[in-house]
Write an enzyme that holds these catalytic residues in place. Structure first.
Site, PDB file in Angstrom:
ATOM      1  N   HIS A 244       2.500   3.309  -9.019  1.00  0.00           N
ATOM      2  CA  HIS A 244       2.332   1.870  -9.261  1.00  0.00           C
ATOM      3  C   HIS A 244       3.543   1.310 -10.009  1.00  0.00           C
ATOM      4  CE1 HIS A 244      -1.600   2.233  -7.644  1.00  0.00           C
ATOM      5  NE2 HIS A 244      -2.125   2.869  -8.671  1.00  0.00           N
TER       6      HIS A 244
ATOM      7  N   ASP B 228       0.831  -1.212   0.000  1.00  0.00           N
ATOM      8  CA  ASP B 228       0.000   0.000   0.000  1.00  0.00           C
ATOM      9  C   ASP B 228       0.864   1.260   0.000  1.00  0.00           C
ATOM     10  OD1 ASP B 228      -2.368   1.402   0.000  1.00  0.00           O
ATOM     11  OD2 ASP B 228      -2.746   1.168   2.152  1.00  0.00           O
TER      12      ASP B 228
ATOM     13  N   LEU C 188      10.112 -21.338  -4.377  1.00  0.00           N
ATOM     14  CA  LEU C 188       9.273 -20.309  -3.741  1.00  0.00           C
ATOM     15  C   LEU C 188       7.930 -20.282  -4.455  1.00  0.00           C
ATOM     16  CD1 LEU C 188       8.893 -17.665  -1.954  1.00  0.00           C
ATOM     17  CD2 LEU C 188       9.730 -16.402  -3.944  1.00  0.00           C
TER      18      LEU C 188
HETATM   19  C1  IPE Z   1      -5.587  -2.622  -0.209  1.00  0.00           C
HETATM   20  O1  IPE Z   1      -5.193  -1.313  -0.381  1.00  0.00           O
HETATM   21  C2  IPE Z   1      -5.531  -3.357  -1.515  1.00  0.00           C
HETATM   22  C3  IPE Z   1      -4.193  -3.569  -2.066  1.00  0.00           C
HETATM   23  C4  IPE Z   1      -3.075  -3.219  -1.518  1.00  0.00           C
HETATM   24  C5  IPE Z   1      -4.151  -4.219  -3.323  1.00  0.00           C
HETATM   25  P1  IPE Z   1      -6.263  -0.132  -0.572  1.00  0.00           P
HETATM   26  O2  IPE Z   1      -5.475   1.100  -0.695  1.00  0.00           O
HETATM   27  O3  IPE Z   1      -7.182  -0.472  -1.670  1.00  0.00           O
HETATM   28  O4  IPE Z   1      -7.062  -0.198   0.795  1.00  0.00           O
HETATM   29  P2  IPE Z   1      -7.901   0.910   1.561  1.00  0.00           P
HETATM   30  O5  IPE Z   1      -8.928   1.412   0.599  1.00  0.00           O
HETATM   31  O6  IPE Z   1      -6.955   1.982   1.966  1.00  0.00           O
HETATM   32  O7  IPE Z   1      -8.459   0.193   2.732  1.00  0.00           O
HETATM   33  C1  IPE Z   2      -1.476   0.251  -3.393  1.00  0.00           C
HETATM   34  O1  IPE Z   2      -1.292   1.629  -3.430  1.00  0.00           O
HETATM   35  C2  IPE Z   2      -1.738  -0.356  -4.755  1.00  0.00           C
HETATM   36  C3  IPE Z   2      -3.143  -0.720  -4.996  1.00  0.00           C
HETATM   37  C4  IPE Z   2      -4.089  -0.713  -4.096  1.00  0.00           C
HETATM   38  C5  IPE Z   2      -3.496  -1.125  -6.343  1.00  0.00           C
HETATM   39  P1  IPE Z   2      -2.500   2.657  -3.443  1.00  0.00           P
HETATM   40  O2  IPE Z   2      -2.864   2.925  -4.864  1.00  0.00           O
HETATM   41  O3  IPE Z   2      -3.617   2.174  -2.595  1.00  0.00           O
HETATM   42  O4  IPE Z   2      -1.815   3.934  -2.802  1.00  0.00           O
HETATM   43  P2  IPE Z   2      -2.431   4.950  -1.761  1.00  0.00           P
HETATM   44  O5  IPE Z   2      -2.981   4.149  -0.626  1.00  0.00           O
HETATM   45  O6  IPE Z   2      -3.488   5.718  -2.482  1.00  0.00           O
HETATM   46  O7  IPE Z   2      -1.271   5.800  -1.349  1.00  0.00           O
HETATM   47 MG    MG Z   3      -4.037   2.420  -0.628  1.00  0.00          MG
END
Ligand code: IPE
Ligand code: IPE
Ligand code: MG
Length: 247
Positions: free
Chosen positions: A42, A25, A136
């Protein structure tokens, strides 16, 4: 401490997690901090995926599970979803040979029918190609939601009972676990979430029942081998009781 020193500590301690799961995240915030559009975060996150796969191989973790795209993430803007799907295909194309050569079995878990045909094809090909590898297991959770997974398992059980293939008394925890995407895999010993968020966001609700949690403050693109080893060191200092009293 640097990565080799941390790795030496992890090795000296011995007790390794067999299965490490990560909620990757913070890509969006990483991009925002640099005044860049979210897809740049990303893309930068792909480097961190490479790092943790290398780190897991180095330590000798048997299974690495990465939450890459949730069912709820389908609600993001179409251009962000498009960018993520292209990155998925690019990742497979760029990494497949090396992952295979390193003995990594790559699996994708989730509602894969929702993927676009090109992405779905790439996913199916790498899974088939690496299916026999044993060093793995890399589980990539895409279009995955834990409640949907448990609901699907319940529906299957109901169908099997209705068809007379299963009796209600045979519906136990093993029967449920056998119908999840993770059937046959050990539960995670350690769950890491990056970017400081302290929630599960519908990830592996069944499988994480007794998993140790580690919240890392860094945003996912800044996560690397060192942070993985630090998380494992933290795990090695925990006492897992599973509801019993201390030995
Ligand atoms: C959780 O992250 C999903 C992934 C890392 C793929 P999100 O960014 O979507 O989660 P919330 O919305 O902050 O809970
Ligand atoms: C995690 O990073 C990747 C996915 C959930 C696809 P985010 O896109 O949720 O990044 P933040 O949480 O907005 O910083
Ligand atoms: Mg996120």
């Amino acid at each position: 401490m640097n990565a080799p020193a941390l790795l030496a500590q992890v090795r000296a301690h011995g007790a390794l997690p067999r299965h490490v799961a990560i909620i990757m995240d913070g890509n969006g915030r990483w991009a925002r901090e640099r005044m860049l559009p979210r897809p740049f975060g990303h893309r930068s996150g792909m480097k961190a995926v490479r790092e943790v796969v290398e780190g897991a191989l180095e330590v000798g973790v048997g299974t690495l599970s990465l939450f890459a795209f949730s069912q709820e993430n389908w609600q993001r803007p179409a251009d962000e979803i498009g960018a993520l799907m292209s990155l998925l295909e690019e990742y497979i194309q760029r990494e497949a040979d090396e992952l295979h050569a390193q003995g990594v079995r790559v699996r994708f878990l989730g509602e894969l029918d929702r993927l676009a045909p090109a992405a779905r094809g790439a996913v199916d090909r790498i899974m088939a190609r690496t299916a026999g590898n044993t060093r793995l297991t890399l589980n990539l959770f895409i279009s995955y939601g834990s409640r949907a997974e448990i609901t699907r398992a319940a529906r299957r059980i109901a169908e099997e009972v209705a068809a007379g293939q299963l009796t209600p008394d045979a519906v136990d925890e093993t029967a449920v676990a056998a119908r999840l995407f993770t059937a046959g895999e050990p539960d995670p010993d350690l769950l890491i979430r990056t970017s400081g968020e302290q929630r599960l966001s519908n990830f592996l609700l069944w499988q994480l029942a007794y998993t140790e949690l580690h919240i890392a403050p860094v945003l996912w693109p800044d996560f690397g081998r060192e942070q993985l080893y630090e998380a494992i060191r933290d795990y090695q200092a925990r006492e897992r009781r599973f509801g019993r009293v201390s030995a």
